[in-house]
Write an enzyme that holds these catalytic residues in place. Structure first.
Site, PDB file in Angstrom:
ATOM      1  N   GLU A 263     -13.088  -0.292  -3.504  1.00 51.79           N
ATOM      2  CA  GLU A 263     -12.232   0.666  -4.186  1.00 51.79           C
ATOM      3  C   GLU A 263     -12.218   0.272  -5.657  1.00 51.79           C
ATOM      4  OE1 GLU A 263      -7.675   2.264  -4.014  1.00 51.79           O
ATOM      5  OE2 GLU A 263      -8.046   0.107  -4.039  1.00 51.79           O
TER       6      GLU A 263
ATOM      7  N   ASP B 231     -10.294  -3.223  -0.858  1.00 54.69           N
ATOM      8  CA  ASP B 231      -9.242  -2.700  -1.716  1.00 54.69           C
ATOM      9  C   ASP B 231      -9.261  -3.408  -3.072  1.00 54.69           C
ATOM     10  OD1 ASP B 231      -7.047  -0.883  -1.907  1.00 54.69           O
ATOM     11  OD2 ASP B 231      -5.667  -2.564  -1.719  1.00 54.69           O
TER      12      ASP B 231
END
Length: 171
Positions: free
Chosen positions: A82, A48
């Site tokens: 990400e 993330d």
């Protein structure tokens, strides 16, 4: 707005920033994730907010994770970051696998291009222009074919939601 220096050096929506520029932090993160691979046979990581961390950590982290995975018999281990963008910035997206050490990044470029093409009736040439940049993802161990297909998520919204917002009359 998480642009420029704020994008890398600062807290992220209330999440404290880790000092990933420090070698002890890098070694500590590698050790934590190494244990997940060794103990639980985790075969990949979705990372993330990779965009909001200095590139040097990924240059150490990615190769270290692949090495640990190979040692425990998982040569297909795969980690991707990400790298959220609101555009088709293939240059930025590709840096995490070509300059960084990750296997790939989520294909935000495709998500934006597909949404513009389908939902806004954008020209097919714009979609083709994004695909024509696929070579930016090519290096000694990856290509654009490595990119996880991505059209939306819990942070940004789902593809159907975007289409409905762009054309409320669409079924």
């Amino acid at each position: 707005d998480f642009t420029g220096e704020k994008s890398l050096h600062g807290d992220f929506v209330g999440l404290d920033d880790l000092f990933t520029e420090h070698p002890d932090v890098v070694r500590g993160m590698i050790d934590i994730y190494r244990q997940w691979i060794e103990r639980f046979k985790v075969d990949g990581f979705r990372i993330d907010t990779a965009k909001h961390t200095n590139m040097e950590i990924w240059q150490a982290f990615g190769p270290a994770m692949r090495e640990v995975a190979r040692k425990v018999g998982m040569p297909g281990f795969f980690s991707f970051g990400e790298v959220a963008t609101g555009d088709t910035d293939v240059t930025l997206l590709s840096e995490f696998s070509t300059l960084g050490g990750l296997d790939a990044s989520l294909d935000f470029g495709f998500a934006v291009a597909a949404r513009d093409f389908v939902g806004r009736g954008g020209p097919a040439q714009a979609l083709a222009a994004m695909f024509e940049q696929d070579d930016r993802y090519t290096d000694h161990d990856s290509t654009a074919l490595s990119l996880p297909t991505f059209l939306g998520n819990h942070d940004q919204g789902r593809f159907g939601y975007f289409l409905q917002q762009l054309d409320p009359t669409a079924d």
